[in-house]
Design an enzyme around this catalytic site. Structure first.
Site, mmCIF file in Angstrom:
data_model
loop_
_atom_site.group_PDB
_atom_site.id
_atom_site.type_symbol
_atom_site.label_atom_id
_atom_site.label_comp_id
_atom_site.label_asym_id
_atom_site.label_seq_id
_atom_site.Cartn_x
_atom_site.Cartn_y
_atom_site.Cartn_z
ATOM 1 N N GLN A 6 53.020 39.690 48.121
ATOM 2 C CA GLN A 6 53.722 38.427 48.542
ATOM 3 C C GLN A 6 54.635 38.515 49.614
ATOM 4 O O GLN A 6 54.964 37.301 50.110
ATOM 5 C CB GLN A 6 54.244 37.554 47.135
ATOM 6 N N ASN A 7 55.069 39.457 49.788
ATOM 7 C CA ASN A 7 56.102 39.823 50.830
ATOM 8 C C ASN A 7 55.429 39.594 52.444
ATOM 9 O O ASN A 7 54.304 40.086 52.614
ATOM 10 C CB ASN A 7 56.535 41.008 50.760
ATOM 11 N N HIS A 57 50.783 35.978 51.418
ATOM 12 C CA HIS A 57 51.536 34.812 51.941
ATOM 13 C C HIS A 57 51.840 35.101 53.375
ATOM 14 O O HIS A 57 52.859 34.615 53.829
ATOM 15 C CB HIS A 57 53.019 34.968 51.146
ATOM 16 N N CYS A 74 49.142 28.905 65.782
ATOM 17 C CA CYS A 74 49.619 27.468 66.239
ATOM 18 C C CYS A 74 49.438 26.448 65.153
ATOM 19 O O CYS A 74 48.468 26.911 64.092
ATOM 20 C CB CYS A 74 48.372 27.079 67.352
ATOM 21 N N GLY A 120 58.764 43.435 40.950
ATOM 22 C CA GLY A 120 59.859 42.771 41.828
ATOM 23 C C GLY A 120 59.631 41.265 42.256
ATOM 24 O O GLY A 120 59.560 40.869 43.237
ATOM 25 N N THR A 121 58.870 40.519 41.207
ATOM 26 C CA THR A 121 58.486 39.244 41.423
ATOM 27 C C THR A 121 59.103 38.127 40.461
ATOM 28 O O THR A 121 58.839 38.618 39.022
ATOM 29 C CB THR A 121 57.104 39.026 41.784
ATOM 30 N N ASN A 138 60.619 45.008 37.023
ATOM 31 C CA ASN A 138 61.371 43.987 37.475
ATOM 32 C C ASN A 138 62.797 44.372 36.998
ATOM 33 O O ASN A 138 63.231 44.783 35.991
ATOM 34 C CB ASN A 138 60.989 42.859 36.980
ATOM 35 N N ALA A 146 63.379 48.714 41.373
ATOM 36 C CA ALA A 146 61.779 49.440 41.723
ATOM 37 C C ALA A 146 61.790 50.790 42.130
ATOM 38 O O ALA A 146 61.209 51.624 41.834
ATOM 39 C CB ALA A 146 61.025 48.523 42.377
#
Ligand code: BJW
Ligand code: ZN
Length: 236
Positions: A95-96, A113, A121, A183-184, A209, A227
């Site tokens: 997700q990073n 992400h 644009c 880590g989420t 985590n 982590a």
């Protein structure tokens, strides 16, 4: 307890901001997290960008500057080593947006992400391009004149189809499936629901985590700790 990886294991790893915390990158929802000092509705949504595009650009420009001297840590490197062991039986979904997995050497990887070091644009379909610049004025698109924006996924926006296809393809191929989230906080979907998808497919689930996240009860194995220390030991 280490994760047992044999010749048939298919390992799907999901990472979040916590894996980069020990590299000095701020997380979102911890005490010093970005969403504690900023309203995510204003900065990470199409509505926020439409209301004040310059404010959004300044936020992302500041984060780009903060990444100048940031390096991958032991947790990123541990995932590269596992990828080299498993080859095509490995997929990393992050997700990073800061690119530390790629910098460490991860290749079988999707950035669900987007990436903060790319610009696209907001008006036309022009291909996103690499951009490390800090924009303190609003950059217009050369092709259509609409404001440019970072190539990241904001709330309410679709996850890039390429990322979803890679996950689907991996799940369909995978026998002896193991899922590992690192880590989420387990509050942002669809990433937070991946653990359920894997469980329905009969896979085992692991979590690393710093603290118990929102979806902790859905994991078979939970390792609480940083982590950078826990992950290398988990694959020992
Ligand atoms: C450590 C550590 C150390 C600290 N070691 N650990 C189903 C149910 C409910 C809502 C929804 C749903 N489906 C969709 C939604 C809506 C929404 C959503 O999830 N909302 C919830 C918040 C309620 N989701 C979306 O809108 C998504 N889009 C979507 O679903 O589209 C559907 C669609 C289809 C077709 C057409 C249109 C739409 C998009 C979500 C985009 C999220 N974007 C952001 C910003 C990206 C750009 C940027 O960087 O600015 O992504 S928000 C932010 O949160 C960022 C992150 O990737 C994401 C997750 O955060 P993460 O990584 O978990 O970080 P933290 O800080 O929360 O947690 C860090 C953890 O690490 C903590 O637990 C610490 O303890 C730990 N930690 N140090 C180990 N050393
Ligand atoms: Zn354009």
């Amino acid at each position: 307890m280490p994760i047992v990886l044999d010749d048939t294991t298919h390992l799907l790893v999901l990472t979040g901001a916590g894996i980069s915390a020990e590299s000095g990158v701020p997380t979102f929802r911890d005490a010093n997290g970005l969403w504690n000092s900023h309203r995510f509705e204003d900065l990470a949504s199409p509505e926020g960008f439409a209301a004040d595009p310059l404010l959004v650009w300044k936020f992302y420009s500041q984060r780009r500057r903060g990444l100048d001297n940031v390096k991958p840590n032991a947790a990123h490197h541990a995932l590269v080593a596992v990828e080299q062991r498993l080859g095509e039986r490995f997929l990393l979904v992050t997700q990073n947006v800061e690119g530390l997995h790629a910098a460490a050497g991860s290749r079988r990887m999707v950035e669900m992400h987007g990436n903060i070091m790319r610009t696209k644009c907001s008006g036309c379909r022009r291909t996103p391009f690499d951009d490390r610049a800090s924009h303190d004025v609003l950059p217009p698109c050369d092709e259509c004149g609409e404001p440019l924006r970072p190539d990241v996924v904001w709330f309410g926006e679709a996850i890039p189809p390429r990322a979803l296809d890679a996950i689907d393809g991996f799940l369909k191929r995978g026998t002896n499936l193991v899922f590992l989230a690192v880590g989420t906080s387990g509050v942002v979907y669809p990433a937070a629901g991946l653990v359920d998808v894997v469980r329905r497919a009969g896979g085992a689930s692991w979590l690393v985590n710093a603290e118990a996240p929102a979806n902790v009860s859905r994991f078979d194995h939970v390792e609480i700790g940083p982590a950078g220390t826990v992950l290398p030991a988990l694959f020992a």
